[in-house]
Scaffold this motif. Structure first.
Motif, PDB file in Angstrom:
ATOM      1  N   ARG A   1       0.813  -1.210   0.000  1.00  0.00           N
ATOM      2  CA  ARG A   1       0.000   0.000   0.000  1.00  0.00           C
ATOM      3  C   ARG A   1       0.852   1.269   0.000  1.00  0.00           C
ATOM      4  N   MET A   2       2.023   1.230   0.603  1.00  0.00           N
ATOM      5  CA  MET A   2       2.875   2.414   0.666  1.00  0.00           C
ATOM      6  C   MET A   2       3.269   2.900  -0.728  1.00  0.00           C
TER       7      MET A   2
ATOM      8  N   GLU B   1       1.371   3.227  -3.134  1.00  0.00           N
ATOM      9  CA  GLU B   1       0.285   4.098  -3.590  1.00  0.00           C
ATOM     10  C   GLU B   1       0.127   5.309  -2.682  1.00  0.00           C
ATOM     11  N   SER B   2       0.224   5.103  -1.370  1.00  0.00           N
ATOM     12  CA  SER B   2      -0.078   6.175  -0.422  1.00  0.00           C
ATOM     13  C   SER B   2       1.130   7.027  -0.042  1.00  0.00           C
ATOM     14  N   ASP B   3       2.347   6.459  -0.202  1.00  0.00           N
ATOM     15  CA  ASP B   3       3.583   7.101   0.250  1.00  0.00           C
ATOM     16  C   ASP B   3       3.588   7.345   1.756  1.00  0.00           C
ATOM     17  N   ALA B   4       2.769   6.595   2.485  1.00  0.00           N
ATOM     18  CA  ALA B   4       2.711   6.712   3.940  1.00  0.00           C
ATOM     19  C   ALA B   4       3.490   5.557   4.571  1.00  0.00           C
ATOM     20  N   LEU B   5       4.418   5.877   5.443  1.00  0.00           N
ATOM     21  CA  LEU B   5       5.279   4.859   6.030  1.00  0.00           C
ATOM     22  C   LEU B   5       4.480   3.810   6.791  1.00  0.00           C
ATOM     23  N   GLU B   6       3.368   4.215   7.397  1.00  0.00           N
ATOM     24  CA  GLU B   6       2.557   3.261   8.156  1.00  0.00           C
ATOM     25  C   GLU B   6       1.892   2.226   7.259  1.00  0.00           C
ATOM     26  N   ASP B   7       1.912   2.443   5.955  1.00  0.00           N
ATOM     27  CA  ASP B   7       1.329   1.491   5.010  1.00  0.00           C
ATOM     28  C   ASP B   7       2.359   0.523   4.429  1.00  0.00           C
TER      29      ASP B   7
END
Length: 436
Positions: free
Chosen positions: A299-300, A302-308
């Motif tokens: 998922r990261m 796509e989201s560029d969020a480390l928590e993903d």
């Protein structure tokens, strides 16, 4: 303990049964048109692979492989080979081919393992997608939007640069390729007549667009693979005899001690969210340009969020017993294997061996297949990202959960409404039935 007897639909956490009203209504003529397109190789760059090649009805609408062999391969299912000579594959498909069951659900808002396609107004066209603002207008639903992306994926259906005009177009911008497919379809009289008969706004071949092709594919997949008649659904509707004792025990574990329903929730049995399970990594990964190694960050990406990081979408579970192997990369060939992984992800990761994966031999890619295991820091990152806690079950409890998962198979799941056509309008070969 869940109170499952007498009124199962009202037990805490247990959903209501799925019904036809949960799904998008489909016009039979449009579904029939989509059936022909689904099995027609005209929608691939080199005219050598169809949607059905990786989503075959005899393989639970998957391909039976951990990581698929796309454009350039030969054969079907576990017997599919990587091709020969200049036409051989250059890369395995990075992720497992997902089943197509119930993708016409009205409540479904996110699709693909990493959720890179979703219902949203990010680009003012109704979807957040890899095509961004270049997504074509006129798509009927989420599944229709999904249907056009494999066509322009190099290693899935498009082919390699300089092999065909489609592959050349997508390296400029992906939407440049869709008119090429549209033009191919327009010039086949049977398709031109079929679209004019199925869609009121189409009067002649020139009116056909890529969105019409996608909408027809969507109509077929919804018509063919909507499944609401599992024993579980019958049980939820009040038939207490629909499940045997072991399956009822598994249901109680699923919605109780085993905590499966914390993610596999609601009527569709998915929270449509993303979770890092620590599945054994292998294959080419889904790397970004700046990734220093072969890996799939899920998922990261796509989201560029480390928590993903390393999180993948919770799959729906109807007909899950038909769709082996399991996990975003098909790491486990059996339901027991993937259930046991959820019990203790890190121990399962340590115990996993490459022989478990269903990977046809591709000697020229062997150096890449398990390269990620050589990077101790990357493996440590994947282990540290695991988001589920250990939940140990006895062998008999695992058997009960597996028995319950088998009760999610539709009674008519293997009885295709339209099935595999004997021929398609392009005249190209049709992927045959694998089992008689």
């Amino acid at each position: 303990m869940l109170l499952l007897c007498g009124a199962p639909a009202f037990a805490d956490g247990v959903p209501r049964a799925l019904t036809a009203d949960d799904f998008i209504a489909v016009d039979p003529a449009q579904a029939k048109l989509g059936q022909l397109l689904f099995y027609d190789r005209i929608l691939s760059g080199n005219r050598n692979i169809a949607c059905s090649t990786c989503h075959h009805p005899d393989l639970g609408t998957g391909d039976g492989l951990s990581l698929g062999i796309g454009e350039g391969g030969e054969g079907l299912g576990p017997q599919r080979t990587a091709g020969t000579g200049d036409d051989r594959i250059r890369k395995r498909i990075p992720r497992n081919a997902p089943g197509l069951w119930n993708l016409g659900a009205r409540d479904l808002h996110t699709i693909f393992h990493d959720g890179r396609l979703s219902v949203a107004d990010t680009y003012e066209n109704g979807f957040n997608s890899p095509a961004e603002e270049w997504l074509p207008e006129g798509l009927d639903n989420l599944l229709a939007a999904q249907a056009i992306f494999p066509l322009v994926a190099q290693f899935e259906m498009a082919g390699n640069p300089k092999e065909n005009e489609v592959a050349g177009a997508i390296h400029k911008r992906m939407d440049y390729a869709w008119p090429i497919f549209t033009d191919r379809v327009r010039h086949i009289p049977a398709y031109a007549e079929g679209f004019a008969g199925a869609y009121d706004h189409i009067k002649s071949a020139k009116d056909i667009t890529i969105s019409d092709i996608a909408n027809a594919l969507s109509a077929f997949m919804i018509w063919e693979w909507t499944s609401t008649d599992s024993r579980f659904d019958a049980y939820l509707s009040g038939d207490e005899k629909a499940l045997n004792t072991q399956q009822k025990q598994g249901l109680e574990l699923f919605y109780g001690k085993a905590n499966c329903s914390s993610c596999h929730s609601g009527p569709l049995m998915t929270d449509q969210a993303f979770h890092a399970l620590g599945l054994p990594p292998f294959g080419p990964g889904r790397t970004r340009r700046f990734d220093p190694m072969v890996r799939d960050v899920g998922r990261m990406g796509e989201s560029d969020a480390l928590e993903d990081a390393y999180a993948f979408k919770t799959p729906m579970l109807r007909n899950v017993a038909l769709t082996a192997p399991y996990g975003h990369n098909g790491a486990y060939p059996t339901l027991e294997g993937i259930v046991r992984h959820h019990m203790n992800p890190l121990q399962s990761l340590d115990n996993w061996t490459p022989e478990i994966a269903a990977l046809p031999s591709v000697p020229w890619l062997e150096a890449i297949d398990f390269m990620v295991w050589q990077d101790s820091r990357e493996m440590a990152r994947q282990r540290a990202a695991v988001q589920i806690e250990n939940n140990l079950l006895t062998d008999s409890e695992v058997d009960q959960i597996v028995a319950f998962l088998h009760a999610l198979t539709g009674e008519t799941a293997n009885d295709g409404k339209l099935g595999v056509p004997k021929a398609v309008p392009s005249g190209l070969p049709v992927d045959p039935r694998i089992t008689p």
